[in-house]
Design a protein around this motif. Structure first.
Motif, short mmCIF file in Angstrom:
data_model
loop_
_atom_site.label_atom_id
_atom_site.label_comp_id
_atom_site.label_asym_id
_atom_site.label_seq_id
_atom_site.Cartn_x
_atom_site.Cartn_y
_atom_site.Cartn_z
N UNK A 197 27.38 14.52 -78.06
CA UNK A 197 26.58 14.30 -76.85
C UNK A 197 25.10 14.52 -77.15
N UNK A 198 24.78 15.55 -77.93
CA UNK A 198 23.38 15.80 -78.30
C UNK A 198 22.80 14.62 -79.05
N UNK A 199 23.60 14.02 -79.92
CA UNK A 199 23.12 12.86 -80.69
C UNK A 199 22.81 11.69 -79.77
N UNK A 203 22.07 11.67 -76.53
CA UNK A 203 20.93 11.94 -75.65
C UNK A 203 19.62 11.88 -76.45
N UNK A 204 19.61 12.42 -77.65
CA UNK A 204 18.41 12.39 -78.48
C UNK A 204 18.05 10.96 -78.86
N UNK A 205 19.04 10.16 -79.24
CA UNK A 205 18.78 8.76 -79.57
C UNK A 205 18.29 7.99 -78.36
N UNK A 206 18.82 8.32 -77.18
CA UNK A 206 18.35 7.65 -75.96
C UNK A 206 16.88 7.92 -75.73
N UNK A 207 16.46 9.17 -75.94
CA UNK A 207 15.05 9.48 -75.79
C UNK A 207 14.19 8.82 -76.86
N UNK A 217 17.94 17.87 -78.06
CA UNK A 217 17.82 18.93 -79.05
C UNK A 217 18.29 20.28 -78.50
N UNK A 218 18.07 20.50 -77.20
CA UNK A 218 18.57 21.74 -76.58
C UNK A 218 20.10 21.75 -76.61
N UNK A 219 20.72 20.61 -76.28
CA UNK A 219 22.18 20.53 -76.34
C UNK A 219 22.66 20.78 -77.76
N UNK A 220 21.95 20.20 -78.73
CA UNK A 220 22.31 20.45 -80.13
C UNK A 220 22.15 21.92 -80.47
N UNK A 221 21.09 22.54 -79.95
CA UNK A 221 20.88 23.96 -80.21
C UNK A 221 22.00 24.82 -79.65
N UNK A 222 22.50 24.44 -78.44
CA UNK A 222 23.63 25.16 -77.86
C UNK A 222 24.86 25.03 -78.76
N UNK A 223 25.08 23.79 -79.26
CA UNK A 223 26.22 23.58 -80.15
C UNK A 223 26.10 24.37 -81.43
N UNK A 224 24.93 24.32 -82.06
CA UNK A 224 24.72 25.04 -83.31
C UNK A 224 24.82 26.55 -83.07
N UNK A 225 24.30 27.01 -81.92
CA UNK A 225 24.40 28.42 -81.59
C UNK A 225 25.84 28.89 -81.49
N UNK A 226 26.70 28.06 -80.89
CA UNK A 226 28.12 28.41 -80.82
C UNK A 226 28.75 28.46 -82.20
N UNK A 227 28.36 27.53 -83.07
CA UNK A 227 28.91 27.51 -84.43
C UNK A 227 28.49 28.78 -85.18
N UNK A 228 27.21 29.13 -85.06
CA UNK A 228 26.73 30.34 -85.73
C UNK A 228 27.44 31.58 -85.19
N UNK A 237 32.82 10.94 -72.75
CA UNK A 237 32.62 9.64 -73.39
C UNK A 237 32.03 9.79 -74.79
N UNK A 238 31.25 10.83 -75.00
CA UNK A 238 30.74 11.09 -76.35
C UNK A 238 31.89 11.40 -77.30
#
Length: 297
Positions: A229-231, A233-237, A179-190, A250-251
């Motif tokens: 990548x965020x997806x 890692x989150x699914x792995x958890x 989720x942190x990785x996703x947050x970084x991605x979303x933050x860049x988009x914003x 690889x993602x």
């Protein structure tokens, strides 16, 4: 004539006394920090332009796999003068880490100490840590360039995930990382949509008019590139399976295998090239404010 000689001697002695000391032979600290920061932006731009070009080549079938910033270092190491490339890029990336320190610790962008300001500075510090890891990897490559770097990086990531999953609440912790990785991605988009990039540049309106789209497209593309990548890692958890942990590269390969994936990968590649190009613009036009306490003396 006799009176002129002492006067000449006095001027010569006075000039000798006013010669620059060894400290003055070096640039002032603020000048050195500014030059280092600009060098860091240029190195960052070179890495992302290289990643984008190789990713675009993968999307159109000219090479076999997509690469991430770590992977592009391996590709560069295989080129003529590869060690020299790595030394220059490594030094530049460490310079960029120093720039992030100036932003996060000394608040050279004047973000302030309110909640929003601290959030921005925390993001800058996190970015600095990520670039420090990347810069460290550059100099590790100088010792040994391996032919299976991608596989080794994937294995290392999965091993770390397995260790984390073995801890109490390890699955939840891995989900938080995702989720942190996703947050970084979303933050860049914003940031790509709302950030006032012109405020950080010292350039004419004509120059700003054509470089700002590079920033917007680049930040959005980089943000989108983090999401696969965020997806994983989150699914792995969520499924408590370290085998599902991927690398950035690889993602993106997994994204390429989806319907329309090559087109999405190509668009992402163009965006990352734009992001790298904007980093070159920052290397030239970025407003660098060195803290006054560092300028003293």
């Amino acid at each position: 004539m006799s009176a002129a000689l002492p006067a000449f001697a006095d001027r010569l002695i006075d000039r000798f006394r006013k010669r620059r000391t060894w400290r003055d032979r070096f640039p002032r600290l603020n000048e050195a920090l500014e030059a280092s920061s600009r060098f860091g932006h240029a190195a960052n731009g070179f890495v992302y332009v290289s990643v984008g070009i190789l990713m675009l080549a993968s999307a159109i079938g000219m090479r076999g796999e997509a690469v991430d910033p770590h992977g592009v270092l391996y590709v560069l190491a295989q080129q003529p003068f590869g060690r020299l490339w790595l030394i220059l890029i490594g030094a530049g990336l460490w310079a960029f880490v120093g720039w992030r320190v100036l932003q996060a610790v000394f608040d050279i962008d004047h973000e302030g100490s309110d909640l929003k300001g601290w959030a921005v500075r925390a993001a800058q510090a996190t970015s600095g840590l990520a670039y420090a890891v990347l810069a460290s990897g550059v100099f590790e490559l100088l010792d040994e360039v391996r032919t299976n770097m991608g596989a080794e990086q994937l294995a290392e990531n999965q091993e770390k995930a397995a260790i984390l999953l073995g801890l109490p609440f390890g699955g939840a912790a891995l989900m938080v990382i995702g989720l942190i990785i996703a947050g970084v991605g979303i933050g860049n988009i914003v940031m790509g949509f709302v950030n006032d990039f012109a405020a950080t540049l010292v350039c004419s309106k004509a120059v700003c008019r054509w470089v700002l789209p590079l920033a917007r497209v680049g930040y959005v593309a980089r943000g989108l590139a983090y999401l696969p990548l965020a997806l994983f890692v989150t699914l792995a958890g969520y499924r408590a399976s370290s085998d599902r942990v991927e690398t950035f590269g690889t993602a993106l390969e997994a994204l390429e295998r989806q319907p329309g994936g090559a087109i999405m990968l190509g668009m992402t590649a163009v965006g990352l090239i734009a992001f790298g190009a904007y980093a070159f613009v920052e290397a030239r036009f970025r407003r660098i404010r060195v803290p006054k306490d560092l300028e003293a003396g």
